[in-house]
Design an enzyme around this catalytic site. Sequence first.
Site, short mmCIF file in Angstrom:
data_model
loop_
_atom_site.label_atom_id
_atom_site.label_comp_id
_atom_site.label_asym_id
_atom_site.label_seq_id
_atom_site.Cartn_x
_atom_site.Cartn_y
_atom_site.Cartn_z
N ARG A 180 34.34 33.32 42.53
CA ARG A 180 34.29 34.10 43.75
C ARG A 180 34.94 33.32 44.89
O ARG A 180 34.76 32.11 45.01
CB ARG A 180 32.84 34.44 44.12
CG ARG A 180 32.26 35.63 43.36
CD ARG A 180 32.95 36.90 43.80
NE ARG A 180 32.43 38.10 43.20
CZ ARG A 180 32.96 38.70 42.15
NH1 ARG A 180 34.00 38.16 41.54
NH2 ARG A 180 32.46 39.84 41.70
N HIS A 228 43.41 38.03 42.09
CA HIS A 228 42.11 38.44 41.54
C HIS A 228 42.33 39.23 40.24
O HIS A 228 41.80 40.34 40.06
CB HIS A 228 41.33 39.28 42.55
CG HIS A 228 39.85 39.23 42.33
ND1 HIS A 228 38.94 39.12 43.35
CD2 HIS A 228 39.11 39.25 41.20
CE1 HIS A 228 37.70 39.10 42.87
NE2 HIS A 228 37.79 39.17 41.55
#
Length: 265
Positions: A180, A228
């Site tokens: 993250r 991502h």
Amino acid sequence: AGSLSGFSNLKAVFSLGAGVDHVFSDDDPPDVPIVRVVADDLSNRMAEYVVWHCLDLLRQGPKYRYQQTERVWHEDRGQPSADELTIGILGIGKIGTKCAERLAPFGFSLAGWSRSRKSMTGVKTYAGQDELHDFLGASDIVVSLLPLTDETRGMIDASFLNAIKQDGYFGAGMLINAGRGGLQSEADIIAALDTGTLGHAVLDVFETEPLPENSALWAHPKVTITPHAAAMSSPKSLLPPMVEQMRAHDRGELFENVVDRKAGY
């Protein structure tokens, strides 16, 4: 925020991604079970990403790509073998375990850190805050797979980066963050790269996404960026297990992989 509060018959929330921090970021998260995605497809894709970049760092891919842009022909005669490097996996849950299984055949030494004590064949394990420094000091490449919680937010900072092994073949630590973006301080990562404390950073996640065009990370020669994309959620793989869990719940069975609200994952 608040978009789930109007569903009076809501029985559960299934996250379509590995992380669930977006659900807890709501001002008033729904008081129903929150179920994490646990699927072989997702774990396999994450493991592919980690293996790809560990091998790329081992074989000095960033250096040779730079040499290509400069038209430099120089072979590094001191190329290490995989067994000369230790890959440290930060977060050895289901995805971390899969990554360790895929890395092992290449001969890497493996270390793993988790909040609570775990045991894995072929992996030297560390647990808790007291052993984090030792874990980092043993790792040539740190692979972060941790969820974003109150405890992990901002943990990849200057102190963390300075603790990664500095006396290995490359003379500096390496970082792969596929967990993250909220785990990392990008200002501290850039500073560590500039001072040579960190040799290279592979980043799939960022403090702000999409990564702003004016971010210094884009053009930094010691940074590899992916958008991502470590593991895209595949509906054909992720939805059938969710539907089966819903049917099982209607039969009176308990949900599996329910998030611990106190832990945040």
